[in-house]
Design a protein around this motif. Structure first.
Motif, PDB file in Angstrom:
ATOM      1  N   LEU A  35       0.804  -1.112  -0.226  1.00 15.06           N
ATOM      2  CA  LEU A  35       0.148  -0.194  -0.094  1.00 15.06           C
ATOM      3  C   LEU A  35       0.893   1.051   0.132  1.00 15.06           C
ATOM      4  O   LEU A  35       0.507   1.901  -0.393  1.00 15.06           O
ATOM      5  N   GLU A  36       1.702   1.096   0.791  1.00 13.27           N
ATOM      6  CA  GLU A  36       2.675   2.397   0.441  1.00 13.27           C
ATOM      7  C   GLU A  36       3.877   2.888  -0.581  1.00 13.27           C
ATOM      8  O   GLU A  36       3.901   3.969  -0.572  1.00 13.27           O
ATOM      9  N   ALA A  43      -8.666   0.874  -2.971  1.00 13.94           N
ATOM     10  CA  ALA A  43      -9.715   1.531  -3.221  1.00 13.94           C
ATOM     11  C   ALA A  43      -9.358  -0.786  -3.855  1.00 13.94           C
ATOM     12  O   ALA A  43     -10.669  -0.898  -3.640  1.00 13.94           O
ATOM     13  N   GLN A  44      -8.465  -2.001  -4.455  1.00 14.38           N
ATOM     14  CA  GLN A  44      -8.429  -2.548  -4.673  1.00 14.38           C
ATOM     15  C   GLN A  44      -8.406  -3.625  -3.731  1.00 14.38           C
ATOM     16  O   GLN A  44      -9.426  -4.860  -3.686  1.00 14.38           O
ATOM     17  N   LEU A  45      -8.128  -2.559  -2.030  1.00 14.34           N
ATOM     18  CA  LEU A  45      -8.801  -3.965  -0.584  1.00 14.34           C
ATOM     19  C   LEU A  45      -9.891  -3.682   0.054  1.00 14.34           C
ATOM     20  O   LEU A  45     -10.813  -4.617  -0.011  1.00 14.34           O
ATOM     21  N   LYS A  46     -10.221  -2.153  -0.490  1.00 12.25           N
ATOM     22  CA  LYS A  46     -11.645  -2.013  -0.590  1.00 12.25           C
ATOM     23  C   LYS A  46     -12.405  -3.231  -1.131  1.00 12.25           C
ATOM     24  O   LYS A  46     -14.027  -3.942  -1.389  1.00 12.25           O
ATOM     25  N   TYR A  67     -12.855   1.350   7.757  1.00 12.68           N
ATOM     26  CA  TYR A  67     -13.537   1.217   6.213  1.00 12.68           C
ATOM     27  C   TYR A  67     -15.105   1.882   6.292  1.00 12.68           C
ATOM     28  O   TYR A  67     -15.749   2.260   7.004  1.00 12.68           O
ATOM     29  N   GLY A  68     -14.922   2.343   4.918  1.00  3.69           N
ATOM     30  CA  GLY A  68     -16.176   3.682   4.791  1.00  3.69           C
ATOM     31  C   GLY A  68     -16.641   3.025   2.937  1.00  3.69           C
ATOM     32  O   GLY A  68     -15.288   3.330   2.079  1.00  3.69           O
ATOM     33  N   GLU A  69     -17.666   2.348   3.064  1.00  2.00           N
ATOM     34  CA  GLU A  69     -18.348   2.141   2.031  1.00  2.00           C
ATOM     35  C   GLU A  69     -18.449   3.101   0.797  1.00  2.00           C
ATOM     36  O   GLU A  69     -19.071   4.757   0.834  1.00  2.00           O
TER      37      GLU A  69
END
Length: 69
Positions: A35-36, A43-46, A67-69
């Motif tokens: 991620l860093e 976005a991919q993690l979401k 986490y926010g959708e």
């Protein structure tokens, strides 16, 4: 082995919850490093959360953000 689990999780073929406990901390650190560096995005993690391959709590554990959708 931690890198293999990281690859599986990022590809969406395996769940973090199925990762053996002895590799979990290293896998999370590897995902955080990705991620860093920009090799993997939040976005991919979401997308993993949305696909049911990761929980919102695991997302928060990795990113340190709610986490926010």
């Amino acid at each position: 082995m931690a890198k293999i689990w990281r690859n599986r999780i990022e590809a969406g073929t395996q769940m973090l919850s199925h990762c053996p406990q002895k590799y979990r901390a290293d896998v999370i650190a590897l995902i955080q490093a990705d991620l860093e560096s920009g090799a993997y995005t939040e976005a991919q993690l979401k997308q993993l959360v949305e696909a049911g391959m990761m929980t919102a709590e695991e997302y928060e554990e990795i990113t340190g953000q709610p986490y926010g959708e």
